[in-house]
Design a protein around this motif. Structure first.
Motif, mmCIF file in Angstrom:
data_model
loop_
_atom_site.group_PDB
_atom_site.id
_atom_site.type_symbol
_atom_site.label_atom_id
_atom_site.label_comp_id
_atom_site.label_asym_id
_atom_site.label_seq_id
_atom_site.Cartn_x
_atom_site.Cartn_y
_atom_site.Cartn_z
ATOM 1 N N LEU A 155 -37.065 -22.545 -37.099
ATOM 2 C CA LEU A 155 -35.632 -22.687 -36.840
ATOM 3 C C LEU A 155 -35.318 -22.403 -35.370
ATOM 4 O O LEU A 155 -34.552 -23.141 -34.731
ATOM 5 N N SER A 156 -35.929 -21.347 -34.832
ATOM 6 C CA SER A 156 -35.716 -21.005 -33.418
ATOM 7 C C SER A 156 -36.101 -22.159 -32.512
ATOM 8 O O SER A 156 -35.386 -22.495 -31.555
ATOM 9 N N ALA A 157 -37.258 -22.754 -32.794
ATOM 10 C CA ALA A 157 -37.727 -23.861 -31.962
ATOM 11 C C ALA A 157 -36.765 -25.047 -32.052
ATOM 12 O O ALA A 157 -36.497 -25.721 -31.055
ATOM 13 N N PHE A 209 -41.313 -17.334 -29.323
ATOM 14 C CA PHE A 209 -41.683 -15.984 -29.752
ATOM 15 C C PHE A 209 -40.999 -14.956 -28.861
ATOM 16 O O PHE A 209 -41.477 -14.651 -27.777
ATOM 17 N N ASP A 210 -39.868 -14.466 -29.283
ATOM 18 C CA ASP A 210 -39.174 -13.445 -28.504
ATOM 19 C C ASP A 210 -38.027 -12.934 -29.365
ATOM 20 O O ASP A 210 -37.443 -13.681 -30.158
ATOM 21 N N ASP A 211 -37.702 -11.669 -29.174
ATOM 22 C CA ASP A 211 -36.582 -11.108 -29.944
ATOM 23 C C ASP A 211 -35.298 -11.876 -29.713
ATOM 24 O O ASP A 211 -34.435 -11.937 -30.596
ATOM 25 N N ILE A 212 -35.180 -12.450 -28.526
ATOM 26 C CA ILE A 212 -33.943 -13.163 -28.221
ATOM 27 C C ILE A 212 -33.742 -14.336 -29.180
ATOM 28 O O ILE A 212 -32.611 -14.714 -29.495
ATOM 29 N N PHE A 213 -34.842 -14.877 -29.677
ATOM 30 C CA PHE A 213 -34.708 -16.010 -30.599
ATOM 31 C C PHE A 213 -34.315 -15.542 -32.000
ATOM 32 O O PHE A 213 -33.716 -16.296 -32.755
ATOM 33 N N ASN A 214 -34.651 -14.310 -32.334
ATOM 34 C CA ASN A 214 -34.124 -13.752 -33.586
ATOM 35 C C ASN A 214 -32.606 -13.622 -33.498
ATOM 36 O O ASN A 214 -31.882 -13.920 -34.460
ATOM 37 N N LYS A 239 -31.745 -14.765 -20.137
ATOM 38 C CA LYS A 239 -32.859 -14.752 -19.177
ATOM 39 C C LYS A 239 -34.193 -14.489 -19.876
ATOM 40 O O LYS A 239 -34.987 -13.629 -19.476
ATOM 41 N N PHE A 240 -34.438 -15.235 -20.950
ATOM 42 C CA PHE A 240 -35.676 -15.019 -21.708
ATOM 43 C C PHE A 240 -36.902 -15.394 -20.876
ATOM 44 O O PHE A 240 -36.833 -16.239 -19.969
ATOM 45 N N ASP A 241 -37.989 -14.752 -21.188
ATOM 46 C CA ASP A 241 -39.253 -15.018 -20.501
ATOM 47 C C ASP A 241 -39.736 -16.425 -20.872
ATOM 48 O O ASP A 241 -39.956 -16.705 -22.050
ATOM 49 N N PRO A 242 -39.919 -17.319 -19.895
ATOM 50 C CA PRO A 242 -40.347 -18.683 -20.247
ATOM 51 C C PRO A 242 -41.678 -18.711 -20.989
ATOM 52 O O PRO A 242 -41.930 -19.636 -21.769
ATOM 53 N N GLU A 243 -42.518 -17.698 -20.777
ATOM 54 C CA GLU A 243 -43.804 -17.680 -21.472
ATOM 55 C C GLU A 243 -43.651 -17.333 -22.957
ATOM 56 O O GLU A 243 -44.625 -17.378 -23.707
ATOM 57 N N SER A 244 -42.429 -16.992 -23.365
ATOM 58 C CA SER A 244 -42.207 -16.729 -24.787
ATOM 59 C C SER A 244 -41.929 -18.020 -25.562
ATOM 60 O O SER A 244 -41.760 -17.994 -26.773
ATOM 61 N N VAL A 245 -41.885 -19.129 -24.840
ATOM 62 C CA VAL A 245 -41.754 -20.440 -25.479
ATOM 63 C C VAL A 245 -43.005 -21.250 -25.148
ATOM 64 O O VAL A 245 -43.270 -21.541 -23.981
ATOM 65 N N SER A 246 -43.794 -21.562 -26.151
ATOM 66 C CA SER A 246 -45.017 -22.343 -25.956
ATOM 67 C C SER A 246 -44.741 -23.817 -26.245
ATOM 68 O O SER A 246 -44.234 -24.163 -27.309
ATOM 69 N N ILE A 247 -45.072 -24.648 -25.276
ATOM 70 C CA ILE A 247 -44.920 -26.094 -25.444
ATOM 71 C C ILE A 247 -46.291 -26.707 -25.231
ATOM 72 O O ILE A 247 -46.809 -26.735 -24.113
ATOM 73 N N THR A 248 -46.893 -27.150 -26.315
ATOM 74 C CA THR A 248 -48.280 -27.620 -26.278
ATOM 75 C C THR A 248 -48.339 -29.124 -26.461
ATOM 76 O O THR A 248 -47.908 -29.645 -27.490
ATOM 77 N N LEU A 249 -48.853 -29.803 -25.447
ATOM 78 C CA LEU A 249 -49.067 -31.242 -25.533
ATOM 79 C C LEU A 249 -50.453 -31.479 -26.101
ATOM 80 O O LEU A 249 -51.446 -30.920 -25.601
ATOM 81 N N ASN A 250 -50.533 -32.292 -27.141
ATOM 82 C CA ASN A 250 -51.778 -32.442 -27.896
ATOM 83 C C ASN A 250 -52.082 -33.931 -28.073
ATOM 84 O O ASN A 250 -51.421 -34.601 -28.869
ATOM 85 N N PHE A 251 -53.065 -34.420 -27.317
ATOM 86 C CA PHE A 251 -53.409 -35.837 -27.371
ATOM 87 C C PHE A 251 -54.806 -36.036 -27.953
ATOM 88 O O PHE A 251 -55.652 -35.135 -27.935
ATOM 89 N N PHE A 252 -55.022 -37.255 -28.442
ATOM 90 C CA PHE A 252 -56.323 -37.674 -28.972
ATOM 91 C C PHE A 252 -56.735 -38.961 -28.258
ATOM 92 O O PHE A 252 -55.884 -39.777 -27.877
ATOM 93 N N MET A 253 -58.040 -39.136 -28.107
ATOM 94 C CA MET A 253 -58.514 -40.389 -27.515
ATOM 95 C C MET A 253 -58.159 -41.545 -28.454
ATOM 96 O O MET A 253 -58.284 -41.447 -29.671
ATOM 97 N N LYS A 254 -57.726 -42.644 -27.849
ATOM 98 C CA LYS A 254 -57.264 -43.784 -28.629
ATOM 99 C C LYS A 254 -58.413 -44.484 -29.348
ATOM 100 O O LYS A 254 -58.266 -44.934 -30.498
ATOM 101 N N GLU A 255 -59.566 -44.572 -28.675
ATOM 102 C CA GLU A 255 -60.698 -45.292 -29.242
ATOM 103 C C GLU A 255 -61.637 -44.356 -29.991
ATOM 104 O O GLU A 255 -61.863 -43.215 -29.573
ATOM 105 N N ALA A 256 -62.188 -44.874 -31.099
ATOM 106 C CA ALA A 256 -63.171 -44.096 -31.868
ATOM 107 C C ALA A 256 -64.462 -43.932 -31.069
ATOM 108 O O ALA A 256 -64.757 -44.727 -30.163
ATOM 109 N N ASN A 257 -65.208 -42.888 -31.406
ATOM 110 C CA ASN A 257 -66.515 -42.629 -30.789
ATOM 111 C C ASN A 257 -66.423 -42.535 -29.268
ATOM 112 O O ASN A 257 -67.291 -43.004 -28.535
ATOM 113 N N THR A 258 -65.343 -41.956 -28.805
ATOM 114 C CA THR A 258 -65.133 -41.778 -27.366
ATOM 115 C C THR A 258 -64.938 -40.301 -27.070
ATOM 116 O O THR A 258 -64.123 -39.634 -27.713
#
Length: 316
Positions: A155-157, A209-214, A239-258
């Motif tokens: 919900l926070s996110a 992840f921060d009390d401010i989001f609660n 003024k929450f700590d930016p490191e308390s929000v994780s934004i992870t970009l997650n990609f996969f190779m388009k071609e198989a066996n690569t």
């Protein structure tokens, strides 16, 4: 390669898996295949990664996602799907004042994890748990519950994404350009709907992840008509700590066996560092080969590239 950072970046999804229904160690897989330790809820558990479960990311829709000893409860849950959906929708409506769509039922040793997506904003994915008495084949629809902090984090996110709407749009434009410029893809949304918890897109996910989001959750629950501007003002003033929000970009190779393309990884990483207008937070980048483990909904192959420490690219 930074295996630990990768594990943490996948933390929310893994928590879904390990959090399942019975908690503890019941859901730890035990086969003779490769094993990997994952961080979860302040501790560590081992799960087994079986190469037989690997499928192409383009073919993955979340089917096969499983929890230990869930075969029997899977059948009971499916036989009672209508009642379970009614109970879970009621749970989210009453406890979180949120309308949800039920996407997936995943049986475990003593219940079923029900994956849902919120309707409208705040937009997020999460899951609730419905206990099942296997002996009597009874679904305890009056006992729906959620793992501590799981729904609240999602919900926070979702609220965070509302407040940073313009910046989220910028990030979406960025990832869409990445998949045009490089031979990479993300998960399809069916897989996201069936297996995820948090603010998820095909190409990235956000965790807060921060009390401010609660406090932010409390603010939102008191007044669900609160505007995006008011939410943003609250976050800016906190003024929450930016490191308390994780934004992870997650990609996969388009071609198989690569193999994951290190040159492409480095270029995308530099583009993230150089780009402006993204949501405030700490950024991580992961590049996998073309496969994903269909049982766990993640890729934990040794060739995955994750060079930057989690949250170490900080956008203020």
């Amino acid at each position: 390669m930074h295996k630990n950072e990768k594990v943490l970046a996948f933390g929310l999804g893994i928590t879904v898996l390990l959090g399942g229904c019975s908690m503890g160690t019941d859901n730890v897989k035990s086969t003779d295949s490769e094993t990997e330790t994952v961080a979860q809820a302040g501790g560590e558990q081992e799960i087994a990664m079986n190469t037989e479960n690997l499928v192409s990311i383009q073919d993955y829709n979340g089917e096969g996602y499983a929890l230990r000893n869930g075969e029997e409860t899977d059948k009971i849950a499916e036989a009672n799907r209508e009642d379970i959906e009614v109970a879970v929708k009621k749970f989210f409506s009453e406890k979180y004042k949120t309308e949800v769509i039920v996407h997936n039922l995943v049986g475990a040793v003593d219940g079923v994890s029900v994956f849902v997506e919120s309707v409208g904003e705040p937009h997020f994915h999460t899951f609730a748990i419905v206990p099942i008495d296997v002996k009597s084949k009874t679904v305890k629809t009056d006992g729906v519950w959620s793992q501590e902090g799981q729904v609240e984090s999602a919900l926070s996110a979702g609220i965070f994404a509302m407040a940073y709407e313009k910046e989220i749009d910028n990030l979406d434009v960025f990832v869409n350009q990445v998949i045009k410029d490089y031979p990479v893809v993300g998960k399809n949304m069916e897989a996201v709907n069936n297996t995820s918890s948090g603010y998820y897109t095909s190409h990235y996910f956000i965790s807060a992840f921060d009390d401010i989001f609660n406090k932010l959750n409390t603010l939102y629950m008191k007044d669900q008509n609160i505007s995006k501007e008011e939410i943003r003002k609250f976050l800016d003033e906190s003024k929450f700590d930016p490191e308390s929000v994780s934004i992870t970009l997650n990609f996969f190779m388009k071609e198989a066996n690569t193999e994951p393309d290190e040159k492409a990884y480095d270029e995308i990483l530099n583009k993230i560092k150089e780009s402006d207008g993204f949501p405030k937070g700490g950024y991580a980048l992961i590049l996998n080969d073309n496969t994903i483990d269909s049982k766990y909904g993640t890729n934990s192959n040794d060739n995955t590239i994750s060079k930057n420490d989690l949250n170490k690219i900080v956008k203020e």
